[in-house]
Design a protein around this motif. Sequence first.
Motif, mmCIF file in Angstrom:
data_model
loop_
_atom_site.group_PDB
_atom_site.id
_atom_site.type_symbol
_atom_site.label_atom_id
_atom_site.label_comp_id
_atom_site.label_asym_id
_atom_site.label_seq_id
_atom_site.Cartn_x
_atom_site.Cartn_y
_atom_site.Cartn_z
ATOM 1 N N VAL A 1 51.610 26.094 1.597
ATOM 2 C CA VAL A 1 51.885 25.910 3.023
ATOM 3 C C VAL A 1 50.584 25.915 3.826
ATOM 4 O O VAL A 1 50.380 25.074 4.709
ATOM 5 C CB VAL A 1 52.871 26.986 3.532
ATOM 6 C CG1 VAL A 1 52.964 26.995 5.047
ATOM 7 C CG2 VAL A 1 54.256 26.775 2.912
ATOM 8 N N THR A 2 49.676 26.832 3.499
ATOM 9 C CA THR A 2 48.387 26.902 4.196
ATOM 10 C C THR A 2 47.583 25.619 4.002
ATOM 11 O O THR A 2 46.994 25.093 4.953
ATOM 12 C CB THR A 2 47.575 28.122 3.725
ATOM 13 O OG1 THR A 2 48.325 29.305 4.033
ATOM 14 C CG2 THR A 2 46.215 28.190 4.384
ATOM 15 N N ALA A 3 47.561 25.099 2.779
ATOM 16 C CA ALA A 3 46.821 23.862 2.502
ATOM 17 C C ALA A 3 47.388 22.692 3.308
ATOM 18 O O ALA A 3 46.631 21.917 3.914
ATOM 19 C CB ALA A 3 46.852 23.551 1.012
ATOM 20 N N VAL A 4 48.704 22.573 3.333
ATOM 21 C CA VAL A 4 49.335 21.485 4.091
ATOM 22 C C VAL A 4 49.037 21.633 5.582
ATOM 23 O O VAL A 4 48.659 20.666 6.250
ATOM 24 C CB VAL A 4 50.858 21.441 3.831
ATOM 25 C CG1 VAL A 4 51.555 20.510 4.813
ATOM 26 C CG2 VAL A 4 51.139 21.010 2.398
ATOM 27 N N GLU A 5 49.196 22.839 6.107
ATOM 28 C CA GLU A 5 48.953 23.060 7.540
ATOM 29 C C GLU A 5 47.496 22.802 7.912
ATOM 30 O O GLU A 5 47.208 22.254 8.978
ATOM 31 C CB GLU A 5 49.369 24.478 7.933
ATOM 32 C CG GLU A 5 50.867 24.674 7.937
ATOM 33 C CD GLU A 5 51.287 26.118 8.181
ATOM 34 O OE1 GLU A 5 50.417 27.027 8.181
ATOM 35 O OE2 GLU A 5 52.495 26.340 8.359
ATOM 36 N N THR A 6 46.576 23.189 7.037
ATOM 37 C CA THR A 6 45.150 22.974 7.299
ATOM 38 C C THR A 6 44.836 21.485 7.374
ATOM 39 O O THR A 6 44.190 21.026 8.317
ATOM 40 C CB THR A 6 44.291 23.650 6.213
ATOM 41 O OG1 THR A 6 44.551 25.056 6.237
ATOM 42 C CG2 THR A 6 42.810 23.400 6.432
ATOM 43 N N LEU A 7 45.294 20.726 6.391
ATOM 44 C CA LEU A 7 45.034 19.282 6.398
ATOM 45 C C LEU A 7 45.741 18.596 7.561
ATOM 46 O O LEU A 7 45.161 17.731 8.217
ATOM 47 C CB LEU A 7 45.459 18.651 5.079
ATOM 48 C CG LEU A 7 44.548 18.939 3.896
ATOM 49 C CD1 LEU A 7 45.141 18.370 2.608
ATOM 50 C CD2 LEU A 7 43.162 18.380 4.133
ATOM 51 N N ALA A 8 46.978 18.989 7.812
ATOM 52 C CA ALA A 8 47.729 18.380 8.913
ATOM 53 C C ALA A 8 47.041 18.663 10.246
ATOM 54 O O ALA A 8 47.014 17.804 11.134
ATOM 55 C CB ALA A 8 49.158 18.893 8.927
ATOM 56 N N GLY A 9 46.449 19.835 10.380
ATOM 57 C CA GLY A 9 45.750 20.198 11.608
ATOM 58 C C GLY A 9 44.501 19.367 11.846
ATOM 59 O O GLY A 9 44.055 19.209 12.981
ATOM 60 N N ARG A 10 43.939 18.836 10.775
ATOM 61 C CA ARG A 10 42.738 17.995 10.909
ATOM 62 C C ARG A 10 43.091 16.561 11.270
ATOM 63 O O ARG A 10 42.217 15.779 11.618
ATOM 64 C CB ARG A 10 41.935 18.023 9.611
ATOM 65 C CG ARG A 10 41.336 19.388 9.336
ATOM 66 C CD ARG A 10 40.541 19.373 8.075
ATOM 67 N NE ARG A 10 40.030 20.698 7.781
ATOM 68 C CZ ARG A 10 39.500 21.040 6.624
ATOM 69 N NH1 ARG A 10 39.390 20.150 5.653
ATOM 70 N NH2 ARG A 10 39.080 22.262 6.437
ATOM 71 N N GLY A 11 44.347 16.203 11.097
ATOM 72 C CA GLY A 11 44.812 14.865 11.472
ATOM 73 C C GLY A 11 44.366 13.783 10.513
ATOM 74 O O GLY A 11 43.968 14.039 9.376
ATOM 75 N N LYS A 12 44.430 12.544 11.007
ATOM 76 C CA LYS A 12 44.129 11.370 10.178
ATOM 77 C C LYS A 12 42.706 11.373 9.641
ATOM 78 O O LYS A 12 42.401 10.701 8.665
ATOM 79 C CB LYS A 12 44.401 10.087 10.951
ATOM 80 C CG LYS A 12 45.874 9.825 11.194
ATOM 81 C CD LYS A 12 46.126 8.484 11.807
ATOM 82 C CE LYS A 12 46.059 7.335 10.877
ATOM 83 N NZ LYS A 12 47.058 7.178 9.850
#
Length: 157
Positions: A107-118
Amino acid sequence: MAFAGTPAHADEGAPKAPPTGQPDLIDSQDPGGRQNKLTDLKTWIIEQPGLENSGYIESVNDAAALSTTLLWHGPANDTQQAIIAEGRRRGISVNVQQRKFSREQLVTAVETLAGRGKDAFADFDLNSISGITAEFDGIKVQGVPTGKPAKKLNAAS
Protein backbone atom coordinates in the motif's frame (compact mmCIF):
# COMPACT_ATOMS: atom_id res chain seq x y z
CA MET A 1 -60.51 7.13 6.81
CA ALA A 2 -60.26 3.39 6.23
CA PHE A 3 -59.81 1.45 3.02
CA ALA A 4 -61.20 -1.95 2.29
CA GLY A 5 -58.95 -3.94 0.03
CA THR A 6 -55.59 -3.21 -1.56
CA PRO A 7 -55.09 -1.18 -4.72
CA ALA A 8 -54.09 -3.27 -7.73
CA HIS A 9 -50.75 -1.45 -8.11
CA ALA A 10 -49.63 -1.85 -4.46
CA ASP A 11 -47.31 -4.82 -5.10
CA GLU A 12 -45.89 -3.74 -8.46
CA GLY A 13 -42.40 -3.19 -7.03
CA ALA A 14 -42.41 -6.21 -4.71
CA PRO A 15 -39.97 -9.02 -5.52
CA LYS A 16 -41.59 -11.98 -7.17
CA ALA A 17 -40.67 -15.62 -6.78
CA PRO A 18 -39.52 -17.42 -9.93
CA PRO A 19 -42.11 -19.57 -11.70
CA THR A 20 -42.56 -23.03 -10.21
CA GLY A 21 -39.71 -25.34 -11.18
CA GLN A 22 -37.41 -22.48 -12.26
CA PRO A 23 -34.29 -21.65 -10.20
CA ASP A 24 -33.98 -18.05 -9.13
CA LEU A 25 -31.23 -15.89 -10.64
CA ILE A 26 -28.99 -15.90 -7.55
CA ASP A 27 -29.10 -19.69 -7.20
CA SER A 28 -28.34 -20.19 -10.88
CA GLN A 29 -25.35 -17.83 -10.69
CA ASP A 30 -24.02 -19.26 -7.42
CA PRO A 31 -25.04 -22.92 -7.20
CA GLY A 32 -24.97 -24.13 -3.63
CA GLY A 33 -24.26 -20.62 -2.38
CA ARG A 34 -20.48 -21.18 -2.63
CA GLN A 35 -19.61 -17.55 -3.32
CA ASN A 36 -21.86 -16.46 -0.47
CA LYS A 37 -20.06 -18.85 1.88
CA LEU A 38 -16.69 -17.45 0.79
CA THR A 39 -17.92 -13.87 1.14
CA ASP A 40 -19.19 -14.64 4.65
CA LEU A 41 -15.78 -16.08 5.58
CA LYS A 42 -14.05 -12.97 4.20
CA THR A 43 -16.35 -10.78 6.28
CA TRP A 44 -15.43 -12.84 9.35
CA ILE A 45 -11.71 -12.52 8.52
CA ILE A 46 -11.67 -8.75 8.14
CA GLU A 47 -13.52 -8.35 11.45
CA GLN A 48 -10.76 -10.13 13.40
CA PRO A 49 -8.95 -7.95 15.93
CA GLY A 50 -5.28 -7.31 15.15
CA LEU A 51 -5.63 -8.48 11.54
CA GLU A 52 -3.66 -5.48 10.20
CA ASN A 53 -0.52 -6.67 12.03
CA SER A 54 -1.00 -10.40 11.57
CA GLY A 55 0.64 -11.00 8.18
CA TYR A 56 -2.69 -11.23 6.34
CA ILE A 57 -2.60 -9.41 3.00
CA GLU A 58 -5.73 -10.61 1.18
CA SER A 59 -7.73 -13.73 0.42
CA VAL A 60 -8.36 -15.04 -3.07
CA ASN A 61 -11.55 -17.06 -3.50
CA ASP A 62 -12.25 -20.02 -5.78
CA ALA A 63 -16.01 -20.55 -5.65
CA ALA A 64 -15.95 -23.65 -7.88
CA ALA A 65 -13.62 -25.42 -5.43
CA LEU A 66 -15.13 -23.77 -2.32
CA SER A 67 -11.65 -22.69 -1.27
CA THR A 68 -9.73 -19.55 -0.47
CA THR A 69 -6.03 -18.79 -0.54
CA LEU A 70 -4.62 -16.44 2.06
CA LEU A 71 -1.89 -14.17 0.72
CA TRP A 72 0.37 -14.01 3.77
CA HIS A 73 3.56 -12.22 4.78
CA GLY A 74 5.61 -13.68 7.60
CA PRO A 75 5.35 -16.80 9.72
CA ALA A 76 2.19 -18.69 10.59
CA ASN A 77 0.59 -17.41 13.77
CA ASP A 78 -2.58 -17.65 15.87
CA THR A 79 -4.55 -15.44 13.47
CA GLN A 80 -3.64 -17.58 10.48
CA GLN A 81 -4.54 -20.76 12.38
CA ALA A 82 -7.87 -19.23 13.49
CA ILE A 83 -8.74 -18.36 9.86
CA ILE A 84 -7.89 -21.88 8.70
CA ALA A 85 -9.96 -23.40 11.53
CA GLU A 86 -12.93 -21.12 10.77
CA GLY A 87 -12.75 -22.03 7.09
CA ARG A 88 -12.69 -25.73 7.98
CA ARG A 89 -15.68 -25.23 10.31
CA ARG A 90 -17.57 -23.68 7.38
CA GLY A 91 -16.54 -26.45 4.97
CA ILE A 92 -14.11 -24.19 3.11
CA SER A 93 -10.59 -25.28 2.20
CA VAL A 94 -8.04 -22.62 3.19
CA ASN A 95 -4.55 -22.52 1.68
CA VAL A 96 -1.72 -20.12 2.45
CA GLN A 97 0.54 -18.50 -0.15
CA GLN A 98 3.63 -16.86 1.29
CA ARG A 99 4.50 -13.37 0.02
CA LYS A 100 7.69 -11.26 0.20
CA PHE A 101 5.94 -7.98 0.90
CA SER A 102 3.45 -7.06 3.61
CA ARG A 103 0.13 -5.37 2.92
CA GLU A 104 1.53 -2.18 4.47
CA GLN A 105 4.60 -2.25 2.20
CA LEU A 106 2.47 -2.74 -0.92
CA VAL A 107 0.00 0.00 0.00
CA THR A 108 2.84 2.41 0.86
CA ALA A 109 4.59 1.72 -2.46
CA VAL A 110 1.41 2.33 -4.45
CA GLU A 111 0.57 5.51 -2.53
CA THR A 112 4.13 6.84 -2.92
CA LEU A 113 4.17 6.33 -6.69
CA ALA A 114 0.62 7.61 -7.10
CA GLY A 115 1.57 10.73 -5.14
CA ARG A 116 4.34 11.47 -7.62
CA GLY A 117 1.88 11.38 -10.51
CA LYS A 118 2.61 10.73 -14.17
CA ASP A 119 6.20 11.89 -13.72
CA ALA A 120 7.11 9.31 -11.07
CA PHE A 121 9.82 7.95 -13.38
CA ALA A 122 12.12 9.85 -15.69
CA ASP A 123 11.33 9.39 -19.39
CA PHE A 124 8.22 7.35 -18.61
CA ASP A 125 4.55 8.36 -18.40
CA LEU A 126 2.95 6.41 -15.61
CA ASN A 127 -0.55 5.16 -16.50
CA SER A 128 -1.47 2.79 -13.70
CA ILE A 129 -0.21 1.06 -10.59
CA SER A 130 -1.56 -2.29 -9.40
CA GLY A 131 -1.03 -3.15 -5.78
CA ILE A 132 -2.29 -6.35 -4.24
CA THR A 133 -2.98 -9.02 -6.85
CA ALA A 134 -3.29 -12.78 -6.72
CA GLU A 135 -0.93 -13.39 -9.61
CA PHE A 136 1.99 -11.17 -8.65
CA ASP A 137 3.98 -10.64 -5.45
CA GLY A 138 4.75 -6.92 -5.57
CA ILE A 139 3.32 -3.97 -7.44
CA LYS A 140 2.88 -3.58 -11.19
CA VAL A 141 3.55 -0.29 -12.91
CA GLN A 142 2.23 0.36 -16.41
CA GLY A 143 2.92 3.26 -18.72
CA VAL A 144 4.68 4.30 -21.87
CA PRO A 145 8.17 5.61 -22.62
CA THR A 146 8.13 9.30 -23.47
CA GLY A 147 10.50 8.86 -26.40
CA LYS A 148 13.19 10.91 -24.76
CA PRO A 149 16.59 9.24 -24.65
CA ALA A 150 17.34 7.59 -21.35
CA LYS A 151 19.75 9.51 -19.16
CA LYS A 152 23.18 7.98 -18.77
CA LEU A 153 24.18 7.19 -15.23
CA ASN A 154 27.66 8.22 -14.25
CA ALA A 155 29.33 5.39 -12.34
CA ALA A 156 31.38 7.96 -10.40
CA SER A 157 28.30 9.82 -9.13
